[in-house]
Design a protein around this motif. Structure first.
Motif, PDB file in Angstrom:
ATOM      1  N   VAL A 196       0.839  -1.205   0.000  1.00 40.35           N
ATOM      2  CA  VAL A 196       0.000   0.000   0.000  1.00 40.35           C
ATOM      3  C   VAL A 196       0.871   1.251   0.000  1.00 40.35           C
ATOM      4  O   VAL A 196       0.652   2.194  -0.751  1.00 40.35           O
ATOM      5  N   LYS A 197       1.901   1.178   0.896  1.00 35.89           N
ATOM      6  CA  LYS A 197       2.814   2.325   0.989  1.00 35.89           C
ATOM      7  C   LYS A 197       3.485   2.609  -0.336  1.00 35.89           C
ATOM      8  O   LYS A 197       3.523   3.742  -0.802  1.00 35.89           O
ATOM      9  N   SER A 198       4.020   1.522  -0.922  1.00 32.18           N
ATOM     10  CA  SER A 198       4.766   1.718  -2.166  1.00 32.18           C
ATOM     11  C   SER A 198       3.834   2.203  -3.265  1.00 32.18           C
ATOM     12  O   SER A 198       4.217   3.021  -4.093  1.00 32.18           O
ATOM     13  N   SER A 199       2.591   1.689  -3.211  1.00 36.26           N
ATOM     14  CA  SER A 199       1.668   2.128  -4.250  1.00 36.26           C
ATOM     15  C   SER A 199       1.325   3.610  -4.045  1.00 36.26           C
ATOM     16  O   SER A 199       1.226   4.369  -4.999  1.00 36.26           O
ATOM     17  N   SER A 200       1.185   4.032  -2.781  1.00 36.52           N
ATOM     18  CA  SER A 200       0.882   5.448  -2.542  1.00 36.52           C
ATOM     19  C   SER A 200       2.098   6.308  -2.886  1.00 36.52           C
ATOM     20  O   SER A 200       1.975   7.416  -3.395  1.00 36.52           O
ATOM     21  N   ASN A 201       3.294   5.750  -2.585  1.00 39.23           N
ATOM     22  CA  ASN A 201       4.531   6.440  -2.987  1.00 39.23           C
ATOM     23  C   ASN A 201       4.595   6.615  -4.492  1.00 39.23           C
ATOM     24  O   ASN A 201       4.954   7.667  -5.004  1.00 39.23           O
ATOM     25  N   LYS A 202       4.229   5.539  -5.163  1.00 37.04           N
ATOM     26  CA  LYS A 202       4.250   5.548  -6.625  1.00 37.04           C
ATOM     27  C   LYS A 202       3.310   6.626  -7.141  1.00 37.04           C
ATOM     28  O   LYS A 202       3.653   7.388  -8.050  1.00 37.04           O
ATOM     29  N   LYS A 203       2.116   6.627  -6.532  1.00 37.01           N
ATOM     30  CA  LYS A 203       1.117   7.607  -6.936  1.00 37.01           C
ATOM     31  C   LYS A 203       1.660   9.018  -6.724  1.00 37.01           C
ATOM     32  O   LYS A 203       1.525   9.894  -7.581  1.00 37.01           O
ATOM     33  N   GLU A 204       2.246   9.235  -5.520  1.00 34.38           N
ATOM     34  CA  GLU A 204       2.793  10.544  -5.194  1.00 34.38           C
ATOM     35  C   GLU A 204       3.885  10.937  -6.178  1.00 34.38           C
ATOM     36  O   GLU A 204       3.970  12.082  -6.632  1.00 34.38           O
ATOM     37  N   LYS A 216       2.385  11.890  -9.351  1.00 33.77           N
ATOM     38  CA  LYS A 216       1.802  13.221  -9.202  1.00 33.77           C
ATOM     39  C   LYS A 216       2.904  14.289  -9.286  1.00 33.77           C
ATOM     40  O   LYS A 216       2.785  15.294  -9.978  1.00 33.77           O
TER      41      LYS A 216
END
Ligand SMILES: [Zn+2]
Length: 261
Positions: free
Chosen positions: A25-33, A36
């Protein structure tokens, strides 16, 4: 509760899966960030390029304007030379005289200096007899010609413009009426004294509309054309003198033809 090996195994497995889930989840949110951030950077870069281009364009426009103003300044320099040649002791402000080169950055100030020159030039032009005293065909030029009365060679001190009966006659520059009345061969005559030593003569008038000492403007109707005095038909006899010297009025009728300025 007793922890069996099986249970410990299960707990370990659960912890591992939760951890991996958190990591995922973290890495996916990092990826998203990151995505962005990347798109933001891209946008910023595009904006920067756009701004740079705009700035470049603005600088080019400014340079173009500066060149244009410089070319106007050159023309003012030429006008100053012409004025000097004509004995008119007025110097038009040239941008370069008052504004150092580096201050030409201040284009608005530079432009307003040149504008002042143009205003001065227009004022001078209103004082110099440049223009048409009457709209009519040229029937006799300045200089030696055959006298219309006796056919002998005689000097013609001005030009003749054919006129309609009572056609209005205009002052060709600002000035003061020096003479208004009858004067021998001129018939009814108006003489206007202008600045810079100029005088204009308007002869053979049918009627005079100004008085001695009156101030007139360029374009003021000073009288109406006629055939008074030594004249063979209705026309205006027009003379220009400067400090008493006769000048060829043809050179003063039109700006474009003889390039008086
Ligand atoms: Zn004449």
């Amino acid at each position: 509760m007793k922890l069996g090996l099986k249970n410990i195994y299960l707990i370990i497995l659960t912890v591992i899966s939760i951890t991996s889930l958190i990591i995922a989840v973290k890495s996916s949110s990092n990826k998203k960030e990151l995505e962005k951030l990347k798109s933001e950077v891209k946008l910023l870069r595009e904006e920067l390029i756009k701004k740079e281009e705009e700035l470049k364009k603005a600088v080019e426009e400014k340079e173009k304007l500066a060149r244009k103003l410089q070319s106007i300044e050159e023309k003012i320099k030429k006008a100053n030379k012409t004025l000097k040649r004509k004995g008119i002791k007025i110097k038009l402000p040239q941008g370069g005289l008052f504004i150092p080169a580096d201050r030409k950055e201040n284009l608005e100030f530079y432009a307003s200096t040149l504008e002042t020159s143009m205003e001065k030039l227009l004022k001078i032009m209103a004082e110099v007899p440049v223009g048409v005293p009457l709209y009519g065909r040229l029937t006799s030029r300045f200089g030696y010609r055959k006298d219309p009365f006796n056919g002998k060679l005689a000097f013609h001190a001005g030009i003749d413009l054919k006129a309609q009966p009572r056609q209005p006659v205009f002052a060709t520059a600002n000035g003061i009426v020096k003479f208004a009345g009858w004067s021998g061969g001129y018939g009814k005559l108006v003489i206007i004294k202008h600045k810079y030593g100029y005088e204009t003569y308007y002869g053979h008038l049918f009627k005079i509309r100004v008085k001695k000492g009156q101030r007139v403007k360029a374009g003021t109707v000073i009288g109406y054309a006629g055939s008074t005095g030594r004249s063979t038909g209705i026309h205006l006899h027009y003379e220009i003198r400067r400090y008493g010297r006769l000048l060829n009025p043809l050179k003063f009728l039109y700006l474009n033809r003889y390039n008086a300025f």
